[in-house]
Design a protein around this motif. Structure first.
Motif, PDB file in Angstrom:
ATOM      1  N   ARG A 197     -47.540  25.328  24.155  1.00 47.65           N
ATOM      2  CA  ARG A 197     -48.527  24.477  23.482  1.00 47.65           C
ATOM      3  C   ARG A 197     -48.318  24.447  21.972  1.00 47.65           C
ATOM      4  O   ARG A 197     -48.668  23.501  21.308  1.00 47.65           O
ATOM      5  N   GLN A 198     -47.787  25.499  21.441  1.00 48.17           N
ATOM      6  CA  GLN A 198     -47.603  25.589  19.989  1.00 48.17           C
ATOM      7  C   GLN A 198     -46.540  26.634  19.735  1.00 48.17           C
ATOM      8  O   GLN A 198     -46.424  27.617  20.488  1.00 48.17           O
ATOM      9  N   ARG A 199     -45.746  26.418  18.690  1.00 41.76           N
ATOM     10  CA  ARG A 199     -44.644  27.320  18.401  1.00 41.76           C
ATOM     11  C   ARG A 199     -44.673  27.697  16.932  1.00 41.76           C
ATOM     12  O   ARG A 199     -44.926  26.853  16.067  1.00 41.76           O
ATOM     13  N   GLY A 200     -44.400  28.951  16.665  1.00 42.83           N
ATOM     14  CA  GLY A 200     -44.293  29.404  15.287  1.00 42.83           C
ATOM     15  C   GLY A 200     -42.895  29.182  14.758  1.00 42.83           C
ATOM     16  O   GLY A 200     -42.067  28.507  15.378  1.00 42.83           O
ATOM     17  N   ASN A 201     -42.613  29.772  13.624  1.00 38.44           N
ATOM     18  CA  ASN A 201     -41.344  29.563  12.950  1.00 38.44           C
ATOM     19  C   ASN A 201     -40.279  30.510  13.497  1.00 38.44           C
ATOM     20  O   ASN A 201     -39.805  31.417  12.813  1.00 38.44           O
ATOM     21  N   PHE A 202     -39.892  30.288  14.739  1.00 35.65           N
ATOM     22  CA  PHE A 202     -38.878  31.094  15.387  1.00 35.65           C
ATOM     23  C   PHE A 202     -37.799  30.179  15.944  1.00 35.65           C
ATOM     24  O   PHE A 202     -38.085  29.075  16.397  1.00 35.65           O
ATOM     25  N   PRO A 203     -36.535  30.641  15.934  1.00 34.04           N
ATOM     26  CA  PRO A 203     -35.431  29.778  16.412  1.00 34.04           C
ATOM     27  C   PRO A 203     -35.491  29.577  17.921  1.00 34.04           C
ATOM     28  O   PRO A 203     -36.227  30.262  18.644  1.00 34.04           O
ATOM     29  N   ASP A 204     -34.654  28.645  18.376  1.00 30.21           N
ATOM     30  CA  ASP A 204     -34.624  28.308  19.798  1.00 30.21           C
ATOM     31  C   ASP A 204     -34.098  29.446  20.661  1.00 30.21           C
ATOM     32  O   ASP A 204     -34.194  29.366  21.898  1.00 30.21           O
ATOM     33  N   ARG A 205     -33.549  30.488  20.041  1.00 31.69           N
ATOM     34  CA  ARG A 205     -33.122  31.651  20.818  1.00 31.69           C
ATOM     35  C   ARG A 205     -34.322  32.303  21.528  1.00 31.69           C
ATOM     36  O   ARG A 205     -34.140  33.029  22.496  1.00 31.69           O
ATOM     37  N   PHE A 206     -35.475  32.040  20.987  1.00 31.05           N
ATOM     38  CA  PHE A 206     -36.714  32.546  21.590  1.00 31.05           C
ATOM     39  C   PHE A 206     -37.275  31.466  22.519  1.00 31.05           C
ATOM     40  O   PHE A 206     -37.556  30.343  22.075  1.00 31.05           O
ATOM     41  N   SER A 207     -37.413  31.804  23.768  1.00 34.73           N
ATOM     42  CA  SER A 207     -37.979  30.862  24.724  1.00 34.73           C
ATOM     43  C   SER A 207     -38.930  31.594  25.649  1.00 34.73           C
ATOM     44  O   SER A 207     -38.931  32.822  25.713  1.00 34.73           O
ATOM     45  N   GLY A 208     -39.726  30.824  26.352  1.00 35.27           N
ATOM     46  CA  GLY A 208     -40.699  31.469  27.210  1.00 35.27           C
ATOM     47  C   GLY A 208     -40.971  30.676  28.456  1.00 35.27           C
ATOM     48  O   GLY A 208     -40.427  29.579  28.677  1.00 35.27           O
ATOM     49  N   HIS A 209     -41.824  31.262  29.255  1.00 35.77           N
ATOM     50  CA  HIS A 209     -42.196  30.613  30.513  1.00 35.77           C
ATOM     51  C   HIS A 209     -43.548  31.166  30.929  1.00 35.77           C
ATOM     52  O   HIS A 209     -43.856  32.338  30.684  1.00 35.77           O
ATOM     53  N   GLN A 210     -44.330  30.303  31.555  1.00 37.76           N
ATOM     54  CA  GLN A 210     -45.581  30.768  32.157  1.00 37.76           C
ATOM     55  C   GLN A 210     -45.572  30.373  33.626  1.00 37.76           C
ATOM     56  O   GLN A 210     -45.220  29.242  33.978  1.00 37.76           O
ATOM     57  N   PHE A 211     -45.973  31.275  34.466  1.00 40.30           N
ATOM     58  CA  PHE A 211     -45.968  31.065  35.903  1.00 40.30           C
ATOM     59  C   PHE A 211     -47.348  30.612  36.383  1.00 40.30           C
ATOM     60  O   PHE A 211     -48.337  30.747  35.671  1.00 40.30           O
ATOM     61  N   PRO A 212     -47.399  30.083  37.633  1.00 41.36           N
ATOM     62  CA  PRO A 212     -48.695  29.600  38.146  1.00 41.36           C
ATOM     63  C   PRO A 212     -49.781  30.658  38.158  1.00 41.36           C
ATOM     64  O   PRO A 212     -50.980  30.335  38.126  1.00 41.36           O
ATOM     65  N   ASN A 213     -49.424  31.936  38.231  1.00 40.76           N
ATOM     66  CA  ASN A 213     -50.436  32.998  38.227  1.00 40.76           C
ATOM     67  C   ASN A 213     -50.801  33.407  36.795  1.00 40.76           C
ATOM     68  O   ASN A 213     -51.476  34.419  36.596  1.00 40.76           O
TER      69      ASN A 213
END
Lengths: 115, 115
Positions: free
Chosen positions: A55-71
């Motif tokens: 939903r929103q990203r801070g000042n971090f490079p694309d090397r940082f990624s994430g995921h959220q699961f249905p739970n």
């Protein structure tokens, strides 16, 4: 009632490797935020996940990624690790839009050391 | 951009003495303000919060904070500290940006208690 659970608690990686950190939010919470806390510094916002989307990203490079699961649990991935990525990574959860007004619930963090 | 300043990096007080930790923020609108405490190797615990109403807010562990709009300050106080109060204290401003909420933290103030 379990709070925010993070795993692992400690991790040592070699420069250039990839790492995955995990977070289970507090029961009833659907929003997960990740923060990086370097030694001697305040936490810095990396990104926030809600309904499985960033939903929103801070000042971090694309090397940082994430995921959220249905739970509602979440992962933080960091590729091509640098020595400067060594930090305490904190996960915070909240319910919907309540975080800013009610305060977040933080986990104890994952201490990442890059050598 | 909003910012949070904690002018004191390290404060030492004697057990039983009073405490005041300073926090100044830079933010255009009425901010959501928080104080968190972090014990060594641990995550963040919410002490208190302010976003409207009475400018003197009470928190857990006997802490209180006063919001002063004219001074852009939100200082944390405790009338009599205990050895268990030794920790790192962070002031934070909460913001909502494009539907996502994030916290902007100060650098932190490390509190040492002399017996």
């Amino acid at each position: 009632d379990a709070g925010v659970t993070q795993s692992p608690t400690h991790l040592i990686k070699t420069r250039g490797q990839q790492v995955t950190l995990r977070c289970s939010p507090k029961s009833g919470h659907d929003t997960v935020s990740w923060y990086q806390q370097a030694l001697g510094q305040g936490p810095q916002f990396i990104f926030q996940y809600y309904e499985e989307e960033e939903r929103q990203r801070g000042n971090f490079p694309d090397r940082f990624s994430g995921h959220q699961f249905p739970n509602y649990s979440s992962e933080l991935n960091v590729n091509a690790l640098l020595l400067g990525d060594s930090a305490l990574y904190l996960c915070a959860s909240s319910g919907g839009t309540e975080g800013v007004t009610s305060g977040y619930t933080f986990g104890s963090g994952t201490r990442l050391t890059v050598v | 951009a909003q910012s949070v300043t904690q002018p004191d990096i390290h404060i030492t007080v004697s057990e039983g003495a009073s405490l005041e930790l300073r926090c100044n923020y830079s933010y255009g609108a009425t901010p959501y303000l928080f104080w968190y405490v972090q014990s060594p190797g641990q995550g963040l615990q919410l002490l208190l919060k302010y976003f409207s109403g009475d400018t003197l807010v009470q928190g857990i562990k006997g802490f209180e904070a006063e919001f002063k709009r004219s001074q852009s300050s939100f200082n944390l106080r405790k009338p009599s500290v205990h050895w268990s109060d030794a920790a790192e204290y962070f002031c934070a401003v909460g913001r909502i940006i494009q539907g996502a909420q994030k916290l902007v933290f100060g650098q932190g103030t490390r509190l040492t208690i002399n017996p």
